[in-house]
Design a protein around this motif. Structure first.
Motif, PDB file in Angstrom:
ATOM      1  N   ALA A  64     -61.761 -31.560  -7.908  1.00 28.57           N
ATOM      2  CA  ALA A  64     -61.501 -30.881  -6.636  1.00 28.57           C
ATOM      3  C   ALA A  64     -60.169 -31.329  -6.052  1.00 28.57           C
ATOM      4  CB  ALA A  64     -62.639 -31.156  -5.667  1.00 28.57           C
ATOM      5  N   CYS A 120     -57.190 -33.669  -4.906  1.00 26.91           N
ATOM      6  CA  CYS A 120     -57.193 -35.045  -4.415  1.00 26.91           C
ATOM      7  C   CYS A 120     -58.491 -35.331  -3.663  1.00 26.91           C
ATOM      8  CB  CYS A 120     -56.001 -35.265  -3.493  1.00 26.91           C
ATOM      9  SG  CYS A 120     -54.465 -35.377  -4.419  1.00 26.91           S
ATOM     10  N   ARG A 156     -54.438 -39.311 -15.438  1.00 32.47           N
ATOM     11  CA  ARG A 156     -53.155 -38.667 -15.139  1.00 32.47           C
ATOM     12  C   ARG A 156     -52.760 -38.870 -13.677  1.00 32.47           C
ATOM     13  NH1 ARG A 156     -50.354 -33.182 -16.814  1.00 32.47           N
ATOM     14  NH2 ARG A 156     -50.199 -34.258 -18.770  1.00 32.47           N
TER      15      ARG A 156
HETATM   16  N1  EPU Z   1     -48.713 -41.976  -8.208  1.00 28.76           N
HETATM   17  C1  EPU Z   1     -49.044 -43.043  -8.993  1.00 28.76           C
HETATM   18  N2  EPU Z   1     -50.229 -43.009  -9.693  1.00 28.76           N
HETATM   19  C2  EPU Z   1     -51.059 -41.933  -9.616  1.00 28.76           C
HETATM   20  C3  EPU Z   1     -50.711 -40.846  -8.796  1.00 28.76           C
HETATM   21  C4  EPU Z   1     -49.534 -40.890  -8.097  1.00 28.76           C
HETATM   22  O1  EPU Z   1     -48.324 -44.025  -9.081  1.00 28.76           O
HETATM   23  O2  EPU Z   1     -52.108 -41.980 -10.299  1.00 28.76           O
HETATM   24  C5  EPU Z   1     -47.430 -41.986  -7.501  1.00 28.76           C
HETATM   25  C6  EPU Z   1     -46.501 -40.940  -8.093  1.00 28.76           C
HETATM   26  O3  EPU Z   1     -45.810 -41.428  -9.200  1.00 28.76           O
HETATM   27  C7  EPU Z   1     -45.595 -40.617  -6.942  1.00 28.76           C
HETATM   28  C8  EPU Z   1     -46.463 -40.860  -5.712  1.00 28.76           C
HETATM   29  O4  EPU Z   1     -47.589 -41.612  -6.151  1.00 28.76           O
HETATM   30  O5  EPU Z   1     -44.521 -41.511  -6.891  1.00 28.76           O
HETATM   31  C9  EPU Z   1     -46.917 -39.553  -5.058  1.00 28.76           C
HETATM   32  O6  EPU Z   1     -47.671 -38.795  -5.992  1.00 28.76           O
HETATM   33  P1  EPU Z   1     -47.729 -37.193  -5.910  1.00 28.76           P
HETATM   34  O7  EPU Z   1     -46.372 -36.640  -5.871  1.00 28.76           O
HETATM   35  O8  EPU Z   1     -48.660 -36.722  -6.934  1.00 28.76           O
HETATM   36  O9  EPU Z   1     -48.261 -36.881  -4.475  1.00 28.76           O
HETATM   37  P2  EPU Z   1     -49.590 -37.316  -3.739  1.00 28.76           P
HETATM   38  O10 EPU Z   1     -49.198 -37.822  -2.396  1.00 28.76           O
HETATM   39  O11 EPU Z   1     -50.439 -38.213  -4.582  1.00 28.76           O
HETATM   40  C10 EPU Z   1     -49.957 -35.036  -2.527  1.00 28.76           C
HETATM   41  C11 EPU Z   1     -51.164 -34.240  -2.165  1.00 28.76           C
HETATM   42  C12 EPU Z   1     -51.553 -33.330  -3.320  1.00 28.76           C
HETATM   43  C13 EPU Z   1     -50.388 -32.434  -3.692  1.00 28.76           C
HETATM   44  C14 EPU Z   1     -49.208 -33.338  -4.066  1.00 28.76           C
HETATM   45  C15 EPU Z   1     -47.959 -32.550  -4.417  1.00 28.76           C
HETATM   46  C16 EPU Z   1     -52.683 -35.472  -0.688  1.00 28.76           C
HETATM   47  C17 EPU Z   1     -53.889 -36.321  -0.618  1.00 28.76           C
HETATM   48  N3  EPU Z   1     -52.304 -35.119  -1.907  1.00 28.76           N
HETATM   49  O12 EPU Z   1     -50.349 -35.926  -3.581  1.00 28.76           O
HETATM   50  O13 EPU Z   1     -52.585 -32.500  -2.847  1.00 28.76           O
HETATM   51  O14 EPU Z   1     -50.721 -31.601  -4.782  1.00 28.76           O
HETATM   52  O15 EPU Z   1     -48.896 -34.180  -2.920  1.00 28.76           O
HETATM   53  O16 EPU Z   1     -47.643 -31.666  -3.390  1.00 28.76           O
HETATM   54  O17 EPU Z   1     -52.107 -35.127   0.341  1.00 28.76           O
HETATM   55  C18 EPU Z   1     -54.917 -32.100  -2.692  1.00 28.76           C
HETATM   56  O18 EPU Z   1     -54.756 -32.147  -1.481  1.00 28.76           O
HETATM   57  O19 EPU Z   1     -56.013 -31.846  -3.244  1.00 28.76           O
HETATM   58  C19 EPU Z   1     -53.770 -32.391  -3.539  1.00 28.76           C
HETATM   59  C20 EPU Z   1     -53.871 -32.502  -4.842  1.00 28.76           C
END
Ligand code: EPU
Length: 304
Positions: free
Chosen positions: A211, A213, A258
């Motif tokens: 689902a 995040c 991932r």
């Molecule tokens: N990272 C890690 N390990 C991980 C995952 C992430 O080190 O397992 C690091 C990444 O390398 C990166 C940083 O964390 O430097 C941020 O990761 P990412 O860009 O994936 O963004 P996020 O903050 O984890 C948010 C939203 C996502 C959305 C992405 C991209 C939330 C909770 N999550 O993820 O939203 O797709 O940005 O726009 O706000 C959702 O809400 O269901 C969701 C997937």
């Protein structure tokens, strides 16, 4: 005495489809075919729960007793796009990814940052769906809905109180929205959409049963060495990863290798497995960094 809702077909013990592909059932499920039928549903059970695309939902194994309403009849899927003004009207049951594609094709900018977010329009509004490339609340003009007495309500963007992954729409049964998009070069908008999709394909398990995040990105309440400063919003995925949770498993639920904020399920998983895994992950992050994670996934539980 509650009014009868004879015209609305009720399915008993109905499965509730969610992206986790697991979880409990609805004692009663209705698919109203008109605004009148939706009003009848509200009259019959003012505690009803609206099922969107099930993209951010976990239903606990015992299921739910309240009437579950799915807005998937044609009248709830309307999308009208006015290219020149950038005004878009969408009904709550419309498919967000489809609407994003249609607006991008029409050369309207504003939704392309939401590429790769599975949702119904209503669900996306209630939780202000989005990510690092934008949130739906940014382009909303007005939200239309019904309150729990069945009265019509219109809320401006300010009244809808959009905030990070939340809104002031949770009390409403959202029926539609007016968006204000910006006419732009179609090739550029399309290119941005492709970039967003590409970023997500590389960093997220797009095809797994999950689902999105599971936790909201936390705002640090104090400086945390190696993570960030007080007041900073940091990635929950990053802190879950750093706490060593990748690959953790409870029954058929596991933390994605991932992206650590994605919990994925095997077909035989129980909703309870996911809930326990979320508790384990949150406990580890708290023990490691003193950070309290708040769930983003909505959990429906049977109320006593
Ligand atoms: N990272 C890690 N390990 C991980 C995952 C992430 O080190 O397992 C690091 C990444 O390398 C990166 C940083 O964390 O430097 C941020 O990761 P990412 O860009 O994936 O963004 P996020 O903050 O984890 C948010 C939203 C996502 C959305 C992405 C991209 C939330 C909770 N999550 O993820 O939203 O797709 O940005 O726009 O706000 C959702 O809400 O269901 C969701 C997937």
């Amino acid at each position: 005495m509650r009014a009868a809702i004879a015209p609305v077909q009720i399915e008993r013990n109905a499965p509730i489809p969610t992206w986790f592909g697991i979880g409990g059932r609805a004692d009663r499920l209705a698919r109203p075919q008109s605004a009148e039928e939706l009003a009848a549903c509200i009259e019959s059970d003012s505690d009803l729960r609206i099922l969107g695309d099930g993209a951010n939902l976990l239903v606990d194994d015992p299921g739910v007793a309240e009437l579950v309403v799915k807005l998937d009849a044609p009248c709830w899927k309307r999308v009208e796009i006015e290219r020149d003004s950038g005004r878009v009207f969408a009904s709550a049951g419309a498919d967000l990814p489809r609407m994003i594609l249609d607006t991008v094709r029409a050369g309207l900018s504003g939704l392309e940052g939401l590429g790769g977010v599975p949702a119904s329009v209503g669900g996306a509004l209630v939780m202000n769906a989005g990510g690092r490339f934008g949130e739906i609340g940014n382009v909303v003009s007005r939200v239309f809905g019904l309150d729990r007495t069945g009265a019509m309500v219109v809320r401006s963007r300010d009244e809808a109180a959009f905030a990070y992954r939340s809104s002031g729409l949770k009390d409403l049964i959202v029926t539609g929205v007016e968006l204000s998009l910006t006419p732009a070069d179609p090739a550029k908008v399309r290119e941005h959409l492709l970039e967003v999709m590409d970023y997500k394909k590389k960093s997220q398990p797009m095809s797994a049963r999950c689902a999105g995040c599971c936790f909201k990105n936390p705002t640090l309440t104090r400086d945390v060495a190696g993570v960030g400063e007080r007041g900073q919003r940091v990635s929950a995925g990053m802190v879950i990863d750093r706490a060593g949770c990748k690959g953790l498993q409870v029954g058929g639920a596991s933390v994605s290798e991932r992206h650590a904020n994605f919990l994925v399920t095997a077909p035989d998983a129980r909703a309870r497995d996911v809930i326990e895994l979320m508790e384990n992950v949150a406990a580890r992050v708290q023990a490691e960094f003193g950070i309290v994670l708040e769930p983003e996934v909505v959990v429906w539980r049977r109320t006593p």
